[in-house]
Structures are given as structure tokens and as C-alpha cells.
Write a protein that holds these residues in place. Sequence first.
Motif, PDB file in Angstrom:
ATOM      1  N   ASP A 123      -6.512  11.677 -12.590  1.00 16.74           N
ATOM      2  CA  ASP A 123      -6.715  11.008 -11.304  1.00 16.74           C
ATOM      3  C   ASP A 123      -5.642   9.958 -11.056  1.00 16.74           C
ATOM      4  N   ARG A 124      -5.319   9.778  -9.775  1.00 20.55           N
ATOM      5  CA  ARG A 124      -4.324   8.767  -9.398  1.00 20.55           C
ATOM      6  C   ARG A 124      -4.818   7.359  -9.754  1.00 20.55           C
ATOM      7  N   ARG A 125      -6.092   7.192  -9.931  1.00 21.84           N
ATOM      8  CA  ARG A 125      -6.635   5.860 -10.235  1.00 21.84           C
ATOM      9  C   ARG A 125      -6.997   5.684 -11.701  1.00 21.84           C
ATOM     10  N   THR A 140       0.827  -1.212   0.000  1.00 24.36           N
ATOM     11  CA  THR A 140       0.000   0.000   0.000  1.00 24.36           C
ATOM     12  C   THR A 140       0.866   1.269   0.000  1.00 24.36           C
ATOM     13  N   CYS A 141       0.510   2.217  -0.888  1.00 26.00           N
ATOM     14  CA  CYS A 141       1.317   3.439  -1.007  1.00 26.00           C
ATOM     15  C   CYS A 141       0.862   4.495   0.008  1.00 26.00           C
ATOM     16  N   GLU A 142       1.655   5.538   0.153  1.00 25.09           N
ATOM     17  CA  GLU A 142       1.372   6.606   1.121  1.00 25.09           C
ATOM     18  C   GLU A 142       0.039   7.293   0.840  1.00 25.09           C
ATOM     19  N   ALA A 143      -0.222   7.558  -0.431  1.00 25.15           N
ATOM     20  CA  ALA A 143      -1.450   8.277  -0.780  1.00 25.15           C
ATOM     21  C   ALA A 143      -2.679   7.455  -0.401  1.00 25.15           C
ATOM     22  N   CYS A 144      -2.608   6.146  -0.644  1.00 24.40           N
ATOM     23  CA  CYS A 144      -3.743   5.299  -0.273  1.00 24.40           C
ATOM     24  C   CYS A 144      -3.880   5.196   1.246  1.00 24.40           C
ATOM     25  N   LEU A 145      -2.732   5.174   1.944  1.00 27.19           N
ATOM     26  CA  LEU A 145      -2.781   5.123   3.409  1.00 27.19           C
ATOM     27  C   LEU A 145      -3.478   6.348   3.992  1.00 27.19           C
ATOM     28  N   VAL A 181      -8.418  -0.654  -0.466  1.00 33.77           N
ATOM     29  CA  VAL A 181      -8.014   0.561  -1.185  1.00 33.77           C
ATOM     30  C   VAL A 181      -6.693   0.295  -1.931  1.00 33.77           C
ATOM     31  N   ASN A 182      -6.609   0.787  -3.170  1.00 34.51           N
ATOM     32  CA  ASN A 182      -5.371   0.635  -3.956  1.00 34.51           C
ATOM     33  C   ASN A 182      -5.392   1.673  -5.068  1.00 34.51           C
ATOM     34  N   CYS A 183      -4.301   1.777  -5.793  1.00 35.42           N
ATOM     35  CA  CYS A 183      -4.242   2.733  -6.902  1.00 35.42           C
ATOM     36  C   CYS A 183      -3.231   2.260  -7.943  1.00 35.42           C
ATOM     37  N   THR A 184      -2.906   3.118  -8.905  1.00 40.26           N
ATOM     38  CA  THR A 184      -1.946   2.721  -9.952  1.00 40.26           C
ATOM     39  C   THR A 184      -0.576   2.409  -9.378  1.00 40.26           C
ATOM     40  N   ASN A 185      -0.301   2.944  -8.170  1.00 46.58           N
ATOM     41  CA  ASN A 185       1.029   2.755  -7.602  1.00 46.58           C
ATOM     42  C   ASN A 185       1.115   1.623  -6.589  1.00 46.58           C
ATOM     43  N   CYS A 186      -0.011   1.008  -6.280  1.00 49.00           N
ATOM     44  CA  CYS A 186       0.030  -0.023  -5.245  1.00 49.00           C
ATOM     45  C   CYS A 186      -1.128  -0.995  -5.418  1.00 49.00           C
ATOM     46  N   GLY A 187      -1.044  -2.084  -4.656  1.00 49.31           N
ATOM     47  CA  GLY A 187      -2.152  -3.040  -4.634  1.00 49.31           C
ATOM     48  C   GLY A 187      -1.801  -4.372  -5.257  1.00 49.31           C
TER      49      GLY A 187
HETATM   50 ZN   LIG Z   1      -1.940   3.512  -3.702  1.00 55.70          ZN
END
Ligand SMILES: [Zn+2]
Length: 777
Positions: A189-191, A126-131, A147-153
Motif C-alpha cells: 500500500d502507498r500508506r 500534497t502529492c498527485e495520488a492523494c489529490l 489526506v496524506n501518504c508516504t510521499n506527502c504531508g
Molecule cells: Zn500523498
Amino acid sequence: MASPGATTGPQAPVRVARAVTVFGRVQGVGFRPFVHRLATRLGLDGWVLNADGRVELTVAGPPPSVQALVELLRVEAPPLADIRRVTVADLSGPPPPPGSGFTVRASARTGSSRPAAREIPPDIATCEACLRELFGPADRRYRYPFVNCTNCGPRATVIEDLPYDRERTVMRRFPLCAACAAEYADPADRRFHAEPVACPDCGPRLEWEDLTGEAALRAAESVVDSGGIMAIKGLGGFQLVCDATDAEAVNRLRARKLRPAKPFAVMASDIAAARRLARLSSAGVTALTSPAAPVVLAPARQGSGIPPGVHAGTDHIGVFLPTTPLHHLLLRDLGRPLVVTSGNRSGEPITVDEPTARETLAGVADGFLVHNRPIRARYDDSVVRTVGRTVTTLRRARGLSPAALVIPVAAAQPVVAAGAQLKHTFTLAEGTCAVLGPHTGDLEDARTLDAFKTAYADLVRLTGIEPQVVAHDLHPGYLSTQWARARPAERRIAVQHHHAHVAACAAEHGLDRPFLGVAYDGLGLGDDGTLWGGEILVADLTRYRRVGRFATAPLPGGAAAVRRPARMAMGYLYGVEALGEPGFPPSLVGAFERRLAPEETRVVRAMVERGVNCPRASSAGRLFDAAAGLLGLCDDATYEGQAAVALETAAGDEYAEALPWRLARADGLWVYDPVPTLTALLDRAVAGERTSTLAAAFHRTLAEVTSGLVQRAVAAGAPSTLCLSGGCFQNARLLAETRSLLEEQGLRVLVGSAVPVNDGGISYGQAAVAAARLREG
Ligand SMILES: [Zn+2]
Ligand SMILES: [Zn+2]
């Protein structure tokens, strides 16, 4: 000068159109959104799409802008991307109209001409932004465990096929709500094109008995809070969780899991909490906080509140940080470190599906915190250790596998390397790309074999590598060898175990020249039909020649000796290879025997003297066992390598001069005769010398012995580049002391980092050897 799609005139073209293809790990890492932002910033028209294993761009605009895009693709690539190659060609079709803008297009699936192996992204913590969203009360994903995004998950554990798009992941079961769909479609968007995107309205949800969502989570937490053991459905399999500060809970977990001694990993809420548990080097902190978020083995701190039963028998503790939002919630809510360990019974593969988990963990867990997102592939937690600035991988799984590695010689035909037996992995290779599959466990029973076959079928489909050549170990008894021999293949390549070990090290470092290999491990079958494990080889990727070894000793009872270091000690005392010097003094042997049951010593002595069920091995790992047995540190081993861990732990921070040692010539090889070493060890132990000093001295001795064997090989013309490999080099003290002695001699010393030095790296070494042999025809 004119090219299709270019507007030509008297001067340089004002607008060009190009087809750009990016190869490497570019799917599942936020690459298309990145290209979209970049192209939009540069004012280019066109589109980007995921093709089979690559990303394809069609761009049009002023030549300097197109040129800038091509350069910035590498410079500004997302952190998780790994670009291997970028090609730029003239566009064959019609160019994007001026002012049409830049878009992300649906993926293309090309069936006709298969490109180089496709790269599957590993899971990402999990990335900082999602945290911030997870713990932001105003956020619509506040406390949402997925929760997740393009940078994590999740990636490797949810992907069903490539190209990487939601419809080819398990997330296709969760149609996006309007809010998530808007994020997914918004380039700002980040997602944007985050394939596993989800929210409480449309995504997976937790379940605990009849409860769901937050209520399920709270109920599960109360079980852990009151000393219970919870099974949770993690990223790549079920995990067992309990309060790491509760000695009784930990002991209960050991008893139920049938795991008496092997250390448990402990999850800490953040880096500050991890530092309270372990003395972390800067390399350790870097590893802990990396996107792979592996378990990091480090010296445990005293007084941290972790009972000794968590890491019995070793002063090192495996710590890691939360890898999923669910772990973050558990850690934050419970406010203490948690034991988080594989959801299996000892020795079995990690469980991935709920019915199996409920069956196999019925007597282990007090409850099951599950969810409705299927686990597509089995990924246990990865484990690394730092030695100085070097990170060594002990187990390559979640977060690390199946990221592609490189082999120095391109495989002319696709290869599967079947691996060995313990800490089993397999490797697929095509061209210079090698995909080292996830750790499956010890390949000794039907369950592990099934797990291997499933993982193999999955990775073949995902990578598109369809093996025509099978590489395997020499040992006919390994299930991996039997699997390899039963497969249809154009060619089978048998690779000696220790050659595979040192070749793995050489290949990871891109070495395609002769080198000197030092392979120290438990056991592997030699080319002479005997068991090896303390070997000095002059090798390249194709072949090897044995130039030095450890003396052989009998393994009384075979596997029984491996399980009981005290018995291995007897094997050395009663039957070590005679190398022209007197053996052990009988009085000293008697002093050791007094510690054991007379019946056992009598039976073992008779076995050794008659040579009944006493295979001989020249193994460094077994010598470690014998030394631990002689010192009374570990009479019985409940997991592989336990005796060596006990010796390393006993040595602590102490430094000691080496014990006596001797090299002898036998059959044209330099052979380490351990009799002087073990005699001194036992003699000084009987005299009451501190075990810590003797354990430190034993490590120092093996470093000097290695240096001595290497010196003689180099003096006889062996290369001065060294590859250290084999499970014994998981021992940080042995590795550090050996490496420094060798470097003092001016030698170049290489050791595996991304590829495990233990048998988890064998398959990658086999693949490198197979590729090199294919080159020879
Ligand atoms: Zn993330
Ligand atoms: Zn949603």
C-alpha cells in the motif's frame, strides 16, 4: 572468505548475510517501504528499521541479490530521500532464516553512541495520488482535508522526536481506525508506514465555531466568498486568507494587519491558474511544483484580475500552489485565487497555537477555521525567486528547512550559529552537516526572541546536535548576539557580518579556498566599529581582508534614516565622505530640497553638520535608498528593502547606459565615490528625464562599479572566484547585470541558492566560519 552468517562450502557462498546502514535524509521520506519492496522483489530475507537518524537493514540471500540491493538503494531511492553514505558490514548476530521473508521492524533507539546529526524531513506538499483521492467522490477520503501518504504531508511540523514513527509525532493522539491500520501495515500500500496517515473516521477534523468537518469548511468559505478575512490553521502556523480579486478585502486585510505596502502572496489552484497571474520561467514552474511548494516571486501579468493593492509598489507577484489538502479544497471551492499570508501582526512571528491566534488575530480575522492536529513547530511559507536558471531563496522555511545542508569544513565540535537580526535564522552544525533553522522574523522583540528560543530547543532535541561552540555577529545590540554571549559555551566565535555573508555563499558551493567576496546589504557592524554594507573582501572561510568599499554617508537619526529614504538622500547630499572631488552642486541640492518640508531639511542638515546621532555607513543598501529618495520613488519605507524594490520596479524592462562613477583610493582601499552618480541622477531627474531610464541607469552603474572594484582587486592579486552575497542581490536586475559583467571578465561567479543571500543566510555563514576556525585550533 567465511564470514559470520555466511554459509560456506567448496564453491562461493550461496547465501550471505549483511548489515547495511544508510545515512542521510532517509526518515519521513518513505524509505522503509521502499526498502521493503526492493528486498521482496529481490527475494531477500531480513528486516529494515529506523535507528537514531539512519535506516538499518539486515539482509540475507544469494550474494548477487544482496549486491543488487546495495546498488539499487541509491539508484531507486524515493525522490525525497537524500542518501549521503551507505555502509555494508558482515552481520554480527544470527542471520535471518532462509525463506523468512522481509519485514519492517519497530524502530531502534540507541542511547549510547550518538551517531552523526539526525536529519529531519521537511513538510511535503500534497502529492498527485492523494489529490485524486481528495477529489474522487468514491474515495473514502473524498474531501478529507488531512489526506496524506508516504510521499506527502506534514513532517517537520508534526514530529516530536526521532526515530520518525507515529508514536513520536502529534499524530499519536489519533488512534488508527481498522481501514487506516490495514493500509499502514500493508507493504503493497502507498500508506505502508505513512506516519501521519489519517481518514475522516480516525484523523483530525476541521472546526469553525460550533461546526465541524465539511460544514465548518463551507461556513468558512462563505465568509471569504463575501469579502471577509479568515484565519486558517495551516501546516506550520496560522494564515490569513481573503479573496485576492477583491480589492476591498485586500485593503481591509492591510489595514487590520498593519501592513500598508509589503506584498501579499497569492495562492492559485494549479499551475495553469498560476500562469494566469504571473509570467513564470521554467525554473519558476519547477520551483512552484516542487515538493517544497514555495512562494515564487515572478513578474505579474496585466489584466489577471488581481488588484494592484496585493503587490503595491512592485511589478512582481508572489504566487504559490496549495500546500495542503485544505488549501486545495478552498481553492477549488472558491474558484478564484486567494491571498494567503502569515497569521501575525506585522513584524511578529507566525502564530501556531489556537489561543494565541484567537487573541492576536481577534481584530484581524472574521473567523477561525481550525482543527485538532497540533502544530509542533513554527514554519512560515518559504519564498524563492528565479534569476535566469538560478533559484535564489529569499526565505527558507516550510518545505525547505530543516533539510540538512553541507559545510565544506567539518565542525570539530557541535556549533550553534546565532544569526543576525533581520530575517533571523540560526544554524546547528556538526561534522559537515549544517541544519539551517526556519525563518523566525526580525529578532527585535520578546515574541520573536521566544519563537527563536523555542525553535532552537526543538531542533537541538530533534537533530541531537548539542552545541559546545557558539558563533555570533559582532553587533552587541543584536538580541542574537546577547543570547549567544549569555549561553554557556566552551568557545565563542564572533564573525563579522559581511564575512558571514560571503562565507555562506562559498560554503554552499563547497569552496574551501580563498575567494573574492562582494557583500552588498543594508547594515552590518564592521571590525572597525563603523557600519558596513558595500564591501569587497578577500576571504576564505577562516578570515578576510577588506580591499574595497562604498563611500560612507551619515544616517541622520540612525534607524529613522533607514525608515525614510528621503532622509537618507539628505544624508548623502549633506554629508557623503569627501574623496577629493567637489561635492554636490548647491543648486541641485536646492532643487531636491524644494520637494520636502523646509523644517525637515533644516533639522537634518543641522544634525549632519554637527554629527549628532548620525552614524556613518558604507552601505550599498542605503545608497539604493538614497537613489530612490532622490527620484521621489519611495520617501518612506514601511518594510526593509522597499526602496530597492521601488527602484527595480521603476526600471522595468528598460536598458540604460551607466551614470558617471568614480573610484578613489582611501586608507589603502578602493572606494566607490557616488557623488558623480547621484549628481547625474538628480540633474537628469530635475531636467525631466524618465524615471525608468534613470532607475535602469542606476542599476547599470552599480554593476559597473562592482566590476571596477573587482578588477582592481584581481589586478592586485585577489582570487578570480567571486562570491556575491548580501540582501541587495535579492534585486534580480542588480544580480543579473553584475554577474554578466563579471563573467565577461572571465571570473567565476557564485551566488547563494538554497541559502538566502539576505540576512537569513548569515547563521549558515557563521557556522561555516566557526567550523573553519575550529580546524585551526
Ligand atoms: Zn500523498
Ligand atoms: Zn482512519
